[in-house]
Design a protein around this motif. Structure first.
Motif, short mmCIF file in Angstrom:
data_model
loop_
_atom_site.label_atom_id
_atom_site.label_comp_id
_atom_site.label_asym_id
_atom_site.label_seq_id
_atom_site.Cartn_x
_atom_site.Cartn_y
_atom_site.Cartn_z
N UNK A 297 0.82 -1.21 0.00
CA UNK A 297 0.00 0.00 0.00
C UNK A 297 0.85 1.26 0.00
N UNK A 298 1.89 1.29 0.83
CA UNK A 298 2.79 2.44 0.85
C UNK A 298 3.50 2.63 -0.49
N UNK B 269 3.12 5.85 -2.82
CA UNK B 269 4.29 6.61 -3.29
C UNK B 269 4.29 6.76 -4.80
N UNK B 270 3.91 5.69 -5.49
CA UNK B 270 3.85 5.75 -6.95
C UNK B 270 2.81 6.76 -7.41
N UNK B 271 1.67 6.78 -6.74
CA UNK B 271 0.63 7.75 -7.10
C UNK B 271 1.09 9.17 -6.81
N UNK B 272 1.82 9.36 -5.71
CA UNK B 272 2.33 10.69 -5.39
C UNK B 272 3.38 11.15 -6.40
N UNK B 273 4.10 10.21 -6.97
CA UNK B 273 5.14 10.59 -7.93
C UNK B 273 4.55 11.18 -9.20
N UNK C 115 5.11 16.93 -7.55
CA UNK C 115 6.22 15.98 -7.66
C UNK C 115 6.84 16.04 -9.05
N UNK C 116 6.01 16.18 -10.07
CA UNK C 116 6.54 16.27 -11.43
C UNK C 116 7.37 17.54 -11.63
N UNK C 117 6.95 18.65 -11.02
CA UNK C 117 7.73 19.90 -11.11
C UNK C 117 9.06 19.71 -10.42
N UNK D 99 7.91 11.11 -1.68
CA UNK D 99 7.74 9.91 -2.51
C UNK D 99 8.77 8.85 -2.11
N UNK D 100 10.00 9.26 -1.93
CA UNK D 100 11.05 8.30 -1.55
C UNK D 100 10.77 7.69 -0.18
#
Length: 90
Positions: A41-42, A46-50, A55-57, A69-70
């Motif tokens: 789940x974590x 994290x993948x969704x947050x990336x 996060x993209x900026x 994310x890390x």
């Protein structure tokens, strides 16, 4: 007569101890499964947050994922590994 009572009592305590150890093993397996699921789940979180805009900026400017994310990736990996270890231990 007293000897038989002592032997009977010792057998009773021995069976209680074995049952307690078996219950502990089952609890550890359940905890292991829960930790593995939480770890996955974590990692997914994290993948969704990336993929978020912030996060993209940050990734475009620095070339690396954000600390948040890390952190989720690392927490996910650690929880998953510990969960699998506890599940397979006994």
């Amino acid at each position: 007569m007293l000897y038989d009572d002592v032997i009977c009592t010792l057998k009773h305590f021995s069976s209680l101890k074995q049952r307690s150890l078996a219950e502990k093993g089952v609890r550890m397996k359940i905890i292991g499964i829960v930790l593995a699921v939480v770890g996955v789940g974590f990692a997914v979180w994290g993948y969704q947050l990336s993929g978020s805009i912030g996060s993209e900026v940050t990734q475009a400017v620095t070339g690396a994922d954000t600390d948040r994310v890390m952190t989720y990736y690392i927490l996910g990996a650690v929880a998953f590994v510990v969960g699998i270890y506890l599940f397979r231990k006994n």
